[in-house]
Motif scaffolding. Sequence first.
Motif, mmCIF file in Angstrom:
data_model
loop_
_atom_site.group_PDB
_atom_site.id
_atom_site.type_symbol
_atom_site.label_atom_id
_atom_site.label_comp_id
_atom_site.label_asym_id
_atom_site.label_seq_id
_atom_site.Cartn_x
_atom_site.Cartn_y
_atom_site.Cartn_z
ATOM 1 N N ARG A 1 17.240 31.682 23.276
ATOM 2 C CA ARG A 1 16.580 30.855 24.277
ATOM 3 C C ARG A 1 16.999 29.416 24.000
ATOM 4 N N GLY A 2 17.473 28.731 25.007
ATOM 5 C CA GLY A 2 17.882 27.336 24.848
ATOM 6 C C GLY A 2 17.013 26.448 25.708
ATOM 7 N N SER A 3 16.551 25.355 25.131
ATOM 8 C CA SER A 3 15.702 24.411 25.834
ATOM 9 C C SER A 3 16.447 23.100 26.043
ATOM 10 N N PHE A 4 16.294 22.542 27.242
ATOM 11 C CA PHE A 4 16.962 21.298 27.612
ATOM 12 C C PHE A 4 15.962 20.340 28.234
ATOM 13 N N ILE A 5 16.247 19.052 28.085
ATOM 14 C CA ILE A 5 15.421 18.001 28.674
ATOM 15 C C ILE A 5 16.219 17.344 29.789
ATOM 16 N N LEU A 6 15.629 17.258 30.969
ATOM 17 C CA LEU A 6 16.238 16.541 32.081
ATOM 18 C C LEU A 6 15.404 15.299 32.379
ATOM 19 N N GLY A 7 16.069 14.222 32.751
ATOM 20 C CA GLY A 7 15.360 12.987 33.093
ATOM 21 C C GLY A 7 15.119 12.072 31.911
ATOM 22 N N LEU A 8 15.963 12.168 30.914
ATOM 23 C CA LEU A 8 15.847 11.272 29.766
ATOM 24 C C LEU A 8 16.162 9.834 30.177
ATOM 25 N N PRO A 9 15.635 8.857 29.469
ATOM 26 C CA PRO A 9 15.964 7.466 29.797
ATOM 27 C C PRO A 9 17.476 7.255 29.809
ATOM 28 N N GLY A 10 17.974 6.686 30.886
ATOM 29 C CA GLY A 10 19.399 6.424 31.018
ATOM 30 C C GLY A 10 20.196 7.582 31.587
ATOM 31 N N GLU A 11 19.561 8.732 31.781
ATOM 32 C CA GLU A 11 20.283 9.885 32.313
ATOM 33 C C GLU A 11 20.490 9.729 33.818
ATOM 34 N N THR A 12 21.705 9.923 34.252
ATOM 35 C CA THR A 12 22.038 9.880 35.673
ATOM 36 C C THR A 12 21.992 11.297 36.236
ATOM 37 N N PRO A 13 21.947 11.422 37.571
ATOM 38 C CA PRO A 13 22.005 12.768 38.151
ATOM 39 C C PRO A 13 23.266 13.530 37.713
ATOM 40 N N GLU A 14 24.376 12.827 37.551
ATOM 41 C CA GLU A 14 25.605 13.484 37.112
ATOM 42 C C GLU A 14 25.445 14.030 35.692
ATOM 43 N N MET A 15 24.786 13.271 34.818
ATOM 44 C CA MET A 15 24.543 13.744 33.455
ATOM 45 C C MET A 15 23.648 14.978 33.475
ATOM 46 N N GLY A 16 22.641 14.976 34.326
ATOM 47 C CA GLY A 16 21.756 16.134 34.457
ATOM 48 C C GLY A 16 22.516 17.369 34.905
ATOM 49 N N ARG A 17 23.416 17.203 35.877
ATOM 50 C CA ARG A 17 24.234 18.326 36.330
ATOM 51 C C ARG A 17 25.144 18.813 35.207
ATOM 52 N N LYS A 18 25.640 17.869 34.401
ATOM 53 C CA LYS A 18 26.490 18.246 33.267
ATOM 54 C C LYS A 18 25.698 19.101 32.265
ATOM 55 N N THR A 19 24.438 18.755 32.050
ATOM 56 C CA THR A 19 23.588 19.546 31.154
ATOM 57 C C THR A 19 23.386 20.955 31.698
ATOM 58 N N VAL A 20 23.112 21.067 33.006
ATOM 59 C CA VAL A 20 22.933 22.392 33.609
ATOM 60 C C VAL A 20 24.229 23.192 33.496
ATOM 61 N N ASP A 21 25.359 22.572 33.788
ATOM 62 C CA ASP A 21 26.652 23.264 33.673
ATOM 63 C C ASP A 21 26.918 23.704 32.234
ATOM 64 N N PHE A 22 26.597 22.831 31.291
ATOM 65 C CA PHE A 22 26.782 23.182 29.878
ATOM 66 C C PHE A 22 25.905 24.373 29.507
ATOM 67 N N ALA A 23 24.649 24.347 29.935
ATOM 68 C CA ALA A 23 23.729 25.447 29.639
ATOM 69 C C ALA A 23 24.281 26.760 30.185
ATOM 70 N N LEU A 24 24.800 26.738 31.404
ATOM 71 C CA LEU A 24 25.359 27.946 32.003
ATOM 72 C C LEU A 24 26.593 28.430 31.250
ATOM 73 N N SER A 25 27.336 27.521 30.652
ATOM 74 C CA SER A 25 28.551 27.903 29.927
ATOM 75 C C SER A 25 28.250 28.568 28.586
ATOM 76 N N LEU A 26 27.033 28.440 28.093
ATOM 77 C CA LEU A 26 26.687 28.939 26.766
ATOM 78 C C LEU A 26 26.363 30.428 26.722
ATOM 79 N N ASP A 27 26.182 31.067 27.849
ATOM 80 C CA ASP A 27 25.808 32.479 27.869
ATOM 81 C C ASP A 27 24.468 32.703 27.171
ATOM 82 N N LEU A 28 23.515 31.817 27.469
ATOM 83 C CA LEU A 28 22.166 31.959 26.912
ATOM 84 C C LEU A 28 21.475 33.169 27.536
ATOM 85 N N ASP A 29 20.569 33.762 26.790
ATOM 86 C CA ASP A 29 19.747 34.840 27.351
ATOM 87 C C ASP A 29 18.633 34.258 28.195
#
Length: 175
Positions: free
Chosen positions: A142-170
């Motif tokens: 199980r992987g947990s991520f934080i969206l909306g961190l100070p200084g995070e742009t919408p592009e950075m948030g999308r990058k986090t989602v893309d990264f999460a999907l690339s990890l093959d998390l359960d």
Amino acid sequence: SRGCPFNCVFCADHLVHGKQFRYRSPENVIAEVEYLVSQGVEEFDFIDDNFTLLPSRAEKICDLMIQKGLNKKISWRCSNGVRIDKLNLDLLKKMKQAGCWNVFFGLESGNQELLNFMKKGQTLDMMRTAVKWAHDAGIEVRGSFILGLPGETPEMGRKTVDFALSLDLDYGQFN
């Protein structure tokens, strides 16, 4: 255990439990597990702020579960505190042998710049390796991520989602 010696800027654990790491001995933990098994409990969820902070402690807990045959009677997961910078494949294999079926990784972001800002102490490559090791050991992740961190742009948030999907998390969790 309680307390965390790390400095992640988003975590309130320091306010609640302090920075000093305090923990119960493996023998004490296993005595409680044995008692609960005698009461009919078959599934455990170790909600430990830093279960793997001291790999030798985590290994000893697993060794005792195996030696006492608890791994044949129970299954368990770590809901918290599996620091990927304190993991190795051998420890994950031992956790699996001791009955662990699921680990929770606080991965936080798919953007290295944000991880550095958070003082998380981990890299994207470390995350990829930890997830791979857990899967190699036969443990769900199980992987947990934080969206909306100070200084995070919408592009950075999308990058986090893309990264999460690339990890093959359960399981993925976004806060």
